[in-house]
Design an enzyme around this catalytic site. Structure first.
Site, short mmCIF file in Angstrom:
data_model
loop_
_atom_site.label_atom_id
_atom_site.label_comp_id
_atom_site.label_asym_id
_atom_site.label_seq_id
_atom_site.Cartn_x
_atom_site.Cartn_y
_atom_site.Cartn_z
N GLU A 254 0.73 -1.12 0.04
CA GLU A 254 0.00 0.16 -0.06
C GLU A 254 0.83 1.26 0.04
O GLU A 254 1.63 1.48 0.76
CB GLU A 254 -0.84 -0.08 1.25
CG GLU A 254 -1.92 -0.98 1.25
CD GLU A 254 -2.66 -0.94 2.57
OE1 GLU A 254 -2.63 0.37 3.38
OE2 GLU A 254 -3.15 -1.73 3.27
N ASP B 155 -5.37 8.29 10.45
CA ASP B 155 -4.18 7.92 10.48
C ASP B 155 -3.63 8.37 12.01
O ASP B 155 -3.90 9.62 12.47
CB ASP B 155 -2.97 8.72 9.53
CG ASP B 155 -3.51 8.15 8.25
OD1 ASP B 155 -3.75 7.11 8.01
OD2 ASP B 155 -3.20 9.03 7.11
#
Length: 284
Positions: free
Chosen positions: A71, A82
């Site tokens: 990824e 995140d």
């Protein structure tokens, strides 16, 4: 943070129709791992961190040490999913002037140097600003396998679904412990490549143990017809990888790899990947 909104009842997205001659690169990679009797290893790294060449070198180290799928995360100014390690990395990349077209160059370089399926992970606003079809076209031309869109739900993704169909790309949607059976079924129908099972409600980050919700997420997705379910968020040790690998089709690691890149460069990413995949033991 919740990985999805909580609408009343999900509307019905367009049913994806696959071109008969189009293969899923991501599915092929996961199935190849399954044929070897193991779960696929999926590694995440931010595009352009700490610089463009180092990010390419680190991704190559991932593949050399056992990663089946890579990824490449697109830096974004408001990364709601995140955790602090990835936020700090992407903040540094944006500060040096990163622009979206750079991600296609990075993907192309990694694809040319490895056999891994290469996905991008991006918040949908960036795709929308470029245009879904333009983004899909450029990603396909770079050799990318598809994209993970953590903040996009299928009933709001018709333009993206159609663009990925036109360009033969995988599209990965997320399902969480709080997803209703109706939502899970919708996500399974719309996804191509695999379904991303979120093991915890919150942001990314290494944790001491895997949430006991992870297996329930996988079971729910399989019950809805998912052929491949991969689990991420909180995976940081070989024990985690082995535990999740007993019930999931793939194990996703991000924060631990980004921290390794921060502290030791591409070589450290390779060493940690070998430890997590078991490649280090095989080499002994």
């Amino acid at each position: 943070m919740s990985t999805e909104a909580t609408p009343a009842e999900p509307s019905t997205p367009p049913t994806p129709t696959q071109a008969p001659d189009t293969r899923s690169k991501t599915a092929d990679a996961i199935e190849a791992a399954r044929a070897q009797g193991r779960a696929a290893f999926i590694g995440y790294l931010p595009a352009g961190y700490p610089d463009k060449e180092s990010s390419i070198a680190a991704a190559i180290e991932l593949a050399r040490n056992g990663a089946d799928v890579i990824e490449i995360g697109v830096p974004y100014s408001d990364p709601v999913m995140d955790g602090p390690v990835i936020q700090q990395a992407t903040t540094e990349v944006l500060a040096r002037g990163f622009r979206l077209p750079e991600v296609f160059e990075i993907v192309a370089a990694v694809v040319q140097a490895t056999d891994a399926a290469v996905l991008v992970m991006t918040y949908y606003n960036l795709i929308d600003r470029m245009g879904a079809d333009e983004f899909a076209r450029r990603l396909a031309e770079a050799g990318g396998a598809g994209a993970i869109t953590p903040d996009l739900i299928p009933d709001e993704g018709s333009e993206w679904i159609q663009a990925t169909q036109r360009h033969g790309l995988d599209r990965v949607f997320l399902t969480a412990p709080t997803s209703s059976p109706e939502r899970v079924a919708q996500i399974v129908t719309a996804s191509r490549g695999f379904v991303y099972g979120v093991s915890v409600m919150g942001v990314t980050g290494a944790r001491d143990q895997v949430s006991d919700a992870a297996e329930r997420v996988v079971t729910a997705a399989r019950s809805a017809g998912a052929e491949r379910v991969c689990v991420g968020l909180g995976v940081s040790t070989r024990a985690h990888v082995e535990e999740i690998g007993r019930y999931a089709d793939g194990v996703i690691v991000g924060t631990a790899l980004v921290a390794a890149l921060r502290d030791g460069g591409p070589a450290a990413v390779g060493a940690l990947t070998a430890e997590l995949t078991g490649a280090a033991e095989t080499a002994r």
